[in-house]
Design an enzyme around this catalytic site. Structure first.
Site, PDB file in Angstrom:
ATOM      1  N   ARG A 104       0.853  -1.187   0.000  1.00  0.00           N
ATOM      2  CA  ARG A 104       0.000   0.000   0.000  1.00  0.00           C
ATOM      3  C   ARG A 104       0.883   1.229   0.000  1.00  0.00           C
ATOM      4  O   ARG A 104       1.670   1.424   0.935  1.00  0.00           O
ATOM      5  CB  ARG A 104      -0.900   0.018   1.232  1.00  0.00           C
ATOM      6  CG  ARG A 104      -1.903  -1.102   1.239  1.00  0.00           C
ATOM      7  CD  ARG A 104      -3.140  -0.742   2.014  1.00  0.00           C
ATOM      8  NE  ARG A 104      -2.967  -0.777   3.464  1.00  0.00           N
ATOM      9  CZ  ARG A 104      -3.932  -0.482   4.318  1.00  0.00           C
ATOM     10  NH1 ARG A 104      -5.113  -0.117   3.898  1.00  0.00           N
ATOM     11  NH2 ARG A 104      -3.714  -0.537   5.617  1.00  0.00           N
ATOM     12  N   THR A 108      -1.147   7.560  -0.583  1.00  0.00           N
ATOM     13  CA  THR A 108      -2.416   7.426  -1.314  1.00  0.00           C
ATOM     14  C   THR A 108      -3.192   6.168  -0.936  1.00  0.00           C
ATOM     15  O   THR A 108      -4.370   6.058  -1.239  1.00  0.00           O
ATOM     16  CB  THR A 108      -2.155   7.350  -2.827  1.00  0.00           C
ATOM     17  OG1 THR A 108      -1.376   6.166  -3.082  1.00  0.00           O
ATOM     18  CG2 THR A 108      -1.393   8.567  -3.326  1.00  0.00           C
ATOM     19  N   ASP A 200      -2.380  -4.990  12.237  1.00  0.00           N
ATOM     20  CA  ASP A 200      -1.640  -5.347  11.021  1.00  0.00           C
ATOM     21  C   ASP A 200      -1.400  -6.860  11.010  1.00  0.00           C
ATOM     22  O   ASP A 200      -0.580  -7.370  11.783  1.00  0.00           O
ATOM     23  CB  ASP A 200      -0.308  -4.593  10.961  1.00  0.00           C
ATOM     24  CG  ASP A 200       0.381  -4.794   9.617  1.00  0.00           C
ATOM     25  OD1 ASP A 200       0.620  -5.965   9.241  1.00  0.00           O
ATOM     26  OD2 ASP A 200       0.674  -3.795   8.940  1.00  0.00           O
ATOM     27  N   ASP A 203       2.289  -8.036  10.389  1.00  0.00           N
ATOM     28  CA  ASP A 203       3.155  -7.862  11.566  1.00  0.00           C
ATOM     29  C   ASP A 203       2.864  -8.913  12.622  1.00  0.00           C
ATOM     30  O   ASP A 203       3.771  -9.448  13.265  1.00  0.00           O
ATOM     31  CB  ASP A 203       2.948  -6.466  12.175  1.00  0.00           C
ATOM     32  CG  ASP A 203       3.742  -5.396  11.429  1.00  0.00           C
ATOM     33  OD1 ASP A 203       4.691  -5.754  10.699  1.00  0.00           O
ATOM     34  OD2 ASP A 203       3.396  -4.208  11.572  1.00  0.00           O
TER      35      ASP A 203
END
Ligand code: URA
Length: 209
Positions: A104, A108, A200, A203
């Site tokens: 990502r 943006t 996440d 992670d």
């Protein structure tokens, strides 16, 4: 319009609750992702075609069924999708695995493809793309775009948690792709994380935080 399949099985729902807990450590998180992926894959492969064969049992000849037809490939979106591969290949050990890397763009939040390595015969296979979190849908759309560019005709998308925004994005851009998920959460926060989600997923699977 793509169908949304929410796998409401109690074992899936229970394991997703454990996954959400911020106190769940890397080892348990990784095991849970793999187990949940296996259960969701069970549903995502429910329509695999069968053919009848004859097998000799110790007692008699049995007319019995085996999976036939097009072969399957799983395509994890790097890196969190890798966490689902053990679970899905436990169910379909003969499946081939393609890899697609998408990140990502921090400002943006757009999906940028940086890696793609597929089996040579990917166009002849049915493909299930796997990623634990369907958030904005940008990565999922980019992965499906890539599969279609390579000639894949039958694509499904499997995740563990989805957002309404991500599902809507897929419905609009790829209405032929069914989505299989364990749960649909409330939505996205300003950082485009799913709320309440799990944080996440990459992670937490790989212990990088
Ligand atoms: N990716 C994640 O790992 N978590 C989210 O909540 C959204 C995208």
């Amino acid at each position: 319009m793509a169908d949304l399949h929410i796998i409401n099985h109690p074992l899936v729902q229970h394991k997703i609750s454990l996954l959400r807990d911020k106190n769940t450590g890397t080892k348990e998180f990784r095991e849970l992702v793999s187990e949940i992926a296996m259960f969701i894959c069970y549903e995502a492969t429910r329509d695999l075609p069968l053919k009848e064969i004859e097998i000799e049992t110790p007692v008699a000849v049995a007319k019995t069924k085996v999976i036939s037809g097009r072969k399957l490939a799983f395509v994890p979106i790097l890196r969190a999708g890798l966490g689902m591969i053990d679970g899905v290949t436990a169910l379909v050990p003969a499946a081939k695995i393609g890899h697609i890397g998408i990140f990502r763009e921090p400002d943006t939040k757009e999906a940028v493809k940086y890696y793609s390595k597929m089996p040579d015969d990917i166009a002849e296979r049915d493909v299930i793309i796997v990623d634990p979190m369907l958030a904005t849908g940008h990565s999922a759309v980019a992965a499906i775009d890539e599969m279609k560019k390579l000639g894949v005709k039958n694509i499904k998308f499997m995740c563990i948690i989805c957002s309404p925004e991500g599902v809507e994005k897929l419905r609009v851009t790829h209405p032929d792709v069914d989505v299989y998920t364990g749960v649909m959460d409330k939505g996205l926060n300003e950082d485009k994380y799913i709320v309440p989600g799990v944080g996440d997923a990459g992670d937490r699977i790989f212990g990088t935080k």
